[in-house]
Design a protein around this motif. Sequence first.
Motif, PDB file in Angstrom:
ATOM      1  N   ASN A   1       4.000   1.598  -0.949  1.00 42.43           N
ATOM      2  CA  ASN A   1       4.754   1.658  -2.197  1.00 42.43           C
ATOM      3  C   ASN A   1       3.887   2.105  -3.370  1.00 42.43           C
ATOM      4  OD1 ASN A   1       5.234  -0.489  -4.729  1.00 42.43           O
ATOM      5  ND2 ASN A   1       7.072   0.668  -4.139  1.00 42.43           N
ATOM      6  N   ASN A   2       2.696   1.575  -3.476  1.00 42.42           N
ATOM      7  CA  ASN A   2       1.825   1.858  -4.620  1.00 42.42           C
ATOM      8  C   ASN A   2       1.168   3.223  -4.540  1.00 42.42           C
ATOM      9  OD1 ASN A   2       0.507  -1.518  -5.260  1.00 42.42           O
ATOM     10  ND2 ASN A   2       2.562  -0.665  -5.445  1.00 42.42           N
ATOM     11  N   SER A   3       0.948   3.735  -3.323  1.00 42.18           N
ATOM     12  CA  SER A   3       0.203   4.985  -3.167  1.00 42.18           C
ATOM     13  C   SER A   3       1.085   6.215  -3.018  1.00 42.18           C
ATOM     14  CB  SER A   3      -0.726   4.879  -1.949  1.00 42.18           C
ATOM     15  OG  SER A   3       0.032   4.733  -0.752  1.00 42.18           O
TER      16      SER A   3
ATOM     17  N   ASP B   1       0.822  -1.214   0.000  1.00 47.08           N
ATOM     18  CA  ASP B   1       0.000   0.000   0.000  1.00 47.08           C
ATOM     19  C   ASP B   1       0.853   1.259   0.000  1.00 47.08           C
ATOM     20  OD1 ASP B   1      -2.625   1.418   0.384  1.00 47.08           O
ATOM     21  OD2 ASP B   1      -1.647   2.005   2.242  1.00 47.08           O
TER      22      ASP B   1
ATOM     23  N   ASP C   1       3.097   9.490  -3.592  1.00 46.79           N
ATOM     24  CA  ASP C   1       3.058  10.532  -4.603  1.00 46.79           C
ATOM     25  C   ASP C   1       4.475  10.844  -5.084  1.00 46.79           C
ATOM     26  OD1 ASP C   1       4.298  12.557  -2.857  1.00 46.79           O
ATOM     27  OD2 ASP C   1       2.371  12.617  -1.826  1.00 46.79           O
TER      28      ASP C   1
END
Length: 436
Positions: free
Chosen positions: A120-122, A118, A124
């Motif tokens: 890593n993917n989110s 989460d 900005d």
Amino acid sequence: MSPSTRQNTIRRIPLIAVSPVLTVALVAGTVTVPAHAQAAGSSALTEAVGEYLPAILPAVQHHGAPVPEPLSLSDYGWYISDLSSYDGGIYYDVVSSFSDLRDNHPEVMKDSLDTVVDVNNSADPETVRRAQVDAAADDGNLLTALSDAFGSTLGEALRTSLQEHRLPKTRTLMDSGYLSRAGGLASSTLIEKEIFNYDRPFVVAPDRITKHTGGGNEGLYDLSGSAAFPSGHTNQASWTTTLLAVLLPELAPQLLARGAEAGYNRMVMGVHYPLDVVGGRMTGQAAAADRWNDPKMRTVLTQAGQELRAELEWRTGMPLAEAVATDTPYRSTGVAVGEYTSRMTHGLRRVGDPEAPLTVPQGAPELLVTAFPDLSWGQRARVLAATALPAGYPLDDQSPKGRAVGSWQRMNLAAAFAADVEVGQGAALMVNGRPA
């Protein structure tokens, strides 16, 4: 690896001190650099010297400014804290409860993976950029990367002083990458990684991790042969910012919060789990306590603190406390403590007894001596107990041995440094308005 195998591995570890590499450079005026740098020519050689041994580069001198003085030759030798105060001379005991989590708590291990995915993917673009900067600062220029923790004006002053090579003691001890003298083999986490041998998240779940290459980290994801737990980058940022907090208590919550951000950024990059980051903080702070409780090392650390304080006060033209009060901070103290506290667990669920008693690690109270110089060791231990994380979160070792050595997982140093402490009659002690 079974517990018995791990213990045998610990016993086989040779207790060898880190070689004082810088001594040769200071005495002979020579530096050993990688062969590829020698082959590349003089510019690469100069760059390598600046990266690995920045403290030997000549300082820019200014009229009326403090005169930079390197450590003396005798300061590069053996320190008792080159070995940890724990069994085997390393920090395995500090984080040994990781084995119980891996063997008996699959729900926590799943949460740990889901959390890094989460984060890593989110992330900005600005968060990714900061994470890339932190990732590239492990082998040199760590203080430049962490300098924003000092605030807007003080951070710029620190960066300029580093660029002008005016902080030789500070750089020798804390800003020479893996050759930093206040670090060393025992505090590197290399041996602990070999013992636990736990694969990194981008290896375990390659289809769920975004590889944030760039920013000088093109080879970052070639770490598949390097184990995850505990995080070495977090460990390095943690012992560095903890020692800086002791030396500059006016900035302690901000420094500690910046170290916690550096750990969080390892999850942003997808190369560490939250458990790795928590373990890196724990080993890093245990190592910092060992260093500060070593009288010989405390002497040179104190000299570095005096050097850093004098330089910053000369550049700002005011006492450090006043400069901090008038600067634009990295975080306000309240926000810094809040972020640091949140990143002590990264939202992972409790797995242990929430009412378990706390043992403050023996070396921890001395870390507060500069913030609370009039308190006794026992009173500072009570401050740590009053500000500690609640019991039962992952890596809070509640085994008999864990309770004997104390829980670094629960030591909320940011909250402790920021605490409002009042001493009453007798042994009365109030911490943040409550009896401690």
